[in-house]
Every structure is written in structure tokens, then in C-alpha cells.
Design a protein around this motif. Structure first.
Motif, short mmCIF file in Angstrom:
data_model
loop_
_atom_site.label_atom_id
_atom_site.label_comp_id
_atom_site.label_asym_id
_atom_site.label_seq_id
_atom_site.Cartn_x
_atom_site.Cartn_y
_atom_site.Cartn_z
N GLU A 352 12.56 38.49 23.85
CA GLU A 352 11.25 37.78 23.47
C GLU A 352 11.42 36.41 24.18
OE1 GLU A 352 11.73 37.74 19.35
OE2 GLU A 352 11.13 39.79 18.94
N MET A 353 12.51 35.97 24.22
CA MET A 353 12.52 34.47 25.02
C MET A 353 12.25 34.70 26.49
SD MET A 353 16.31 33.28 23.30
CE MET A 353 16.06 31.57 24.34
N GLN A 354 12.70 35.70 26.93
CA GLN A 354 12.43 36.15 28.29
C GLN A 354 10.91 36.06 28.52
OE1 GLN A 354 14.67 39.11 29.68
NE2 GLN A 354 16.39 38.15 30.17
N LEU A 355 10.23 36.83 27.60
CA LEU A 355 8.73 37.10 27.73
C LEU A 355 8.12 35.51 27.39
CD1 LEU A 355 6.20 38.71 27.68
CD2 LEU A 355 6.55 39.23 25.29
N ARG A 356 8.46 35.00 26.53
CA ARG A 356 7.80 33.69 26.50
C ARG A 356 7.96 32.82 27.52
NH1 ARG A 356 9.82 34.02 20.98
NH2 ARG A 356 11.70 32.81 21.36
N LEU A 357 9.12 32.87 28.07
CA LEU A 357 9.25 32.13 29.33
C LEU A 357 8.77 32.57 30.57
CD1 LEU A 357 11.11 29.93 30.98
CD2 LEU A 357 13.00 31.69 31.16
N GLY A 363 1.71 30.66 33.28
CA GLY A 363 0.78 29.36 32.94
C GLY A 363 0.96 28.45 33.84
N LEU A 364 2.18 28.23 33.92
CA LEU A 364 2.44 26.81 34.99
C LEU A 364 2.21 27.38 36.33
CD1 LEU A 364 5.75 25.49 33.74
CD2 LEU A 364 3.77 24.43 33.26
N SER A 365 2.39 28.53 36.70
CA SER A 365 1.97 29.06 38.15
C SER A 365 0.62 28.96 38.50
CB SER A 365 2.54 30.56 38.08
OG SER A 365 4.22 30.52 37.95
N VAL A 366 -0.29 29.48 37.26
CA VAL A 366 -1.60 29.31 37.33
C VAL A 366 -2.21 27.77 37.66
CG1 VAL A 366 -3.77 29.59 36.10
CG2 VAL A 366 -2.00 31.45 35.98
#
Length: 423
Positions: A352-357, A363-366
Motif C-alpha cells: 500500500e505504501m509503495q502504491l501511494r508512493l 503525479g509529480l512526474s505528470v
């Protein structure tokens, strides 16, 4: 009968099966004979025993037995030497003329200085078959009164006396008083008595092993008790140590059981033969004396019960060790399941943490990619002359921002879905 009638192909084992019925015929024994029978263990293998009888046969000018032969006979002096191979031992039987007195010296026999024993001696018998007379009455005094067995056979046609003790040569003395038996009847009685003495000795071989295993069994039982007491105290944190101890005890038990399996089974078989031979003797008690059957029942039966007791203890202890091991393993399995559950929970949390990360990075990449795309659009617009563009370059750059963000987001989303399908 027409030629070819009943000319059927024979089963491969038919001759062996039919021949086994006649494999041990009773020797026809005359009255007034002394009989020696020695039994030697085949510790060195049957080839040693076969070589010994073959050498004796060649020395007497007689053809040796076949390689797989189980029975052989050759003349020796005033009697016949008979050799027979059994599973664990071989017997050497010789009959000759009687000495003057019971137990007297027999000057000529095969077992003198020139005879080489093919293995350790396990049973030695000297049986004298005498017609009833003053010599037989006098011979009764030779036996030990404390263990003298005296009974009548074949409805009074014979009597047998023995004390089952061994003389200085290691031979058990048996006296058979002949009161008119036939040669076949004498042979049957002699063979049964020889079998009783030989097989009762073989049956007793299980007793020393049982006595040796008894303290070992006690030690394993004490070890199991100690482990079960620890289990009773709910010492689940010591499951690994207890399982290791139970495994060690089980290995020792199985090693002892494997060691005794054949010996105890053979003792049971030999004991069965002894009981069968005693039954066929059909003894009639002589007042004031024990029969052979009664004497051996008091001596042999307790030894067989001891062997049986050890076997039963081994079987019961094996079951108890299996149950205790299964219980400890269940504790370990439960602990492993709990650890696996904790591990899966931790893995889910990390996922889950990896998914959120990953979503954050996406988002940052976009945003980052959109920033560079807008910058490229701005540079491209600025490179165009102002009189060509209908709008201000800043307006065009501003309008490209939402389009760039939307386009980059759509491309990133397509790439992620493609990876999910491939995974």
C-alpha cells in the motif's frame, strides 16, 4: 492313454513346491544306536557350510551336494552322516553303534580332531536309543534329578529321559527307551526330539536381545515422559527443542526395533515349531516326573513373553512418540502460520505504501513532464515572428498548460495500464 495326454507345460515352481513335502523325511533308525546332532550358526554365510560338507564328501569319495542343495548324506564308519541347511544354521547328524554304557565313549565319529566347524556351535545333542533293560534303568541316575524330564511316548512303546543340561562337550543328553517301535516310528521320535532341543535353543536367542533392549526402552520412555511434562507446562516457546528431542528418541527406538525385528520374529517361529513337536510327541506323564512339554512351558514360555513384551512396548512407544511429535508439530505449524500472517500483513502494508508512493511519483512526474512540455511550447512560440502569430505568445503558452497536463496524464495512465496487463 494316447501319446501326449497330460503333456502340459509345468509351472516353474511346481517341482520345488512338490519337493518341499518330502524335503525332510524321517530317517529309518534301528534300535540300539547313538545319535549326535550338531547345529552351527551360518554367521559366515551358507557357502562356508556347503564348502565344509563338500570337502568331507570328497575326502570320503562321495559326490558333494549341489550348490543350492539343502540336504546331503554320506556313509561314515558304521553310520550315516546327514547334513541339512536351514535359514540360520546347518545341522550335522550322525548315527552309530551304541557304547556299552549310557554316555560312554564313542571312539569313531565324524566330529573328531579332523572336523572343522563351519561356524559357532549353537546346539549339540547326544541321543541314545536303547532297548529297555538294566542299562536304561541304570542310566536314569546319570541325569540331574532337579530337572529330569521323564515321559512315555506312543502309548507306552517308548520312554524319553533328559535333563536339558550339557556335558563337558556342550552336548545335551537324551535317552530314548525303545519298547518295540518300528524303524519309522523310531525315526519320527528321534527327529522330533532333536527338533525340540535345537529349536528351543534357537528360540531362546531372542531373550538376551530383549534383556539388552529393556533398559534402552526404559531410557526412551523416561525421555518421552520428560518431554510430555514440558508440553503439559505449555512451554510452546521450546517447541523446536522438544521436537528435536522427540526426533532423537524416535530414531533410537526405530533403530532398536529394526535390530530386533528379525530376531523376535524368528524366536516366535522357532517357539511355534517347538510347541508343534511337543504336541506330536503325545507324551504320557510318568508319576513323579515332569514331561518335556511341561518343563519347557515353564522355562521357554516366560522368555517368549519377555520378547513379546519388548515388541509391544516398542509398538506402544512408537505410537506415543508419533502422537507427541504430531502435537509439537501442530504448535510449530500454528506459530509458522502466525508468522506468515504477520509477514503477509507487513507485505500488504508495504504494498500500500509503495502504491501511494507510486501515485505520488506519477503525479509529480505528470507535473514535471508537463512543465518541460509547456517550456518547449513557449520556446517554440517565441521562435515564431510576432507578425505571423495572431495571438500573444504568452497566451498560447498559457493555453498549452492544461493541454500538456492532460496529455501527459493520459500517456502515463496508458503506460501504467499496459504494465498491469503484462504483469
Amino acid at each position: 492313454m494316447a501319446k501326449g495326454d497330460f503333456a502340459f507345460p509345468m509351472a516353474p515352481e511346481r517341482a520345488l513346491a512338490l519337493g518341499e513335502i518330502h524335503a525332510r523325511p524321517y530317517a529309518l533308525v534301528k534300535s540300539g544306536r547313538v545319535i549326535f546332532q550338531l547345529a552351527f550358526m551360518m554367521d559366515g554365510g551358507s557357502a562356508v557350510h556347503h564348502a565344509a560338507i563338500s570337502e568331507l564328501s570328497r575326502a570320503r569319495g562321495v559326490a558333494p551336494p549341489e550348490k543350492n542343495g539343502r540336504y546331503h548324506a554320506l556313509p561314515w564308519g558304521q553310520g550315516t552322516l546327514r547334513w541339512e541347511r536351514h535359514t540360520e544354521f546347518s545341522t550335522w547328524f550322525w548315527d552309530g553303534p551304541l557304547p556299552e554304557k549310557f554316555g560312554g565313549e564313542v571312539p569313531v565319529h565324524p566330529f573328531g580332531d579332523g572336523f572343522t566347524a563351519p561356524g559357532p556351535l549353537i546346539s549339540g545333542i547326544r541321543l541314545e536309543l536303547r532297548p529297555e533293560g538294566p542299562e536304561t534303568v541304570e542310566a536314569r541316575g546319570v541325569f540331574d534329578p532337579a530337572s529330569l524330564c521323564y515321559s512315555e511316548l506312543k502309548n507306552g512303546q517308548a520312554a524319553v529321559l533328559t535333563d536339558f543340561r550339557q556335558d563337558g562337550h556342550g552336548l545335551t543328553h537324551i535317552l530314548v527307551v525303545d519298547r518295540g517301535m518300528t524303524e519309522a516310528g523310531r525315526g519320527a521320535v528321534v527327529q522330533r526330539l532333536l527338533d525340540i532341543e535345537t529349536y528351543r535353543t534357537m528360540a531362546m536367542l531372542g531373550l538376551p536381545l530383549a534383556q539388552t533392549l529393556s533398559p534402552e526402552m526404559r531410557r526412551i520412555e523416561d525421555g518421552l515422559t520428560a518431554v510430555t511434562q514440558r508440553m503439559k507446562a505449555h512451554a510452546r516457546d521450546e517447541s523446536d527443542e522438544m521436537l528435536s528431542e522427540l526426533t532423537r528418541l524416535a530414531a533410537e527406538l526405530e533403530a532398536n526395533a529394526a535390530l530386533s525385528l528379525y530376531r523376535f520374529g524368528a524366536s516366535r517361529a522357532y517357539d511355534g515349531i517347538v510347541r508343534e513337536r511337543i504336541k506330536t510327541l503325545d507324551e504320557t506323564p510318568v508319576p513323579g516326573h515332569e514331561t518335556l512339554g511341561a518343563f519347557l512351558e515353564r522355562r521357554l514360555a516366560p522368555a517368549m513373553r519377555t520378547c513379546q513384551s519388548i515388541e509391544e512396548r516398542q509398538a506402544n512407544l512408537s505410537r506415543k512418540l508419533s502422537r507427541a511429535t504430531a502435537l509439537v508439530r501442530s504448535w510449530i505449524d500454528v506459530e509458522l502460520e502466525r508468522q506468515n500472517s504477520d509477514l503477509l500483513t507487513a507485505m500488504n502494508s508495504r504494498a500500500e505504501m509503495q502504491l501511494r508512493l507510486q501515485q505520488t511519483v506519477e503525479g509529480l512526474s505528470v507535473a514535471a513532464i508537463s512543465y518541460y512540455v509547456v517550456g518547449l511550447v513557449g520556446y517554440a512560440v517565441k521562435a515564431v515572428p510576432h507578425d505571423v502569430l495572431p495571438f500573444d505568445p504568452a497566451i498560447i503558452t498559457g493555453l498549452s498548460v492544461p493541454l500538456s497536463v492532460l496529455g501527459v496524464w493520459w500517456v502515463v495512465r496508458r503506460i501504467r495500464r499496459s504494465h498491469e496487463r503484462d504483469g
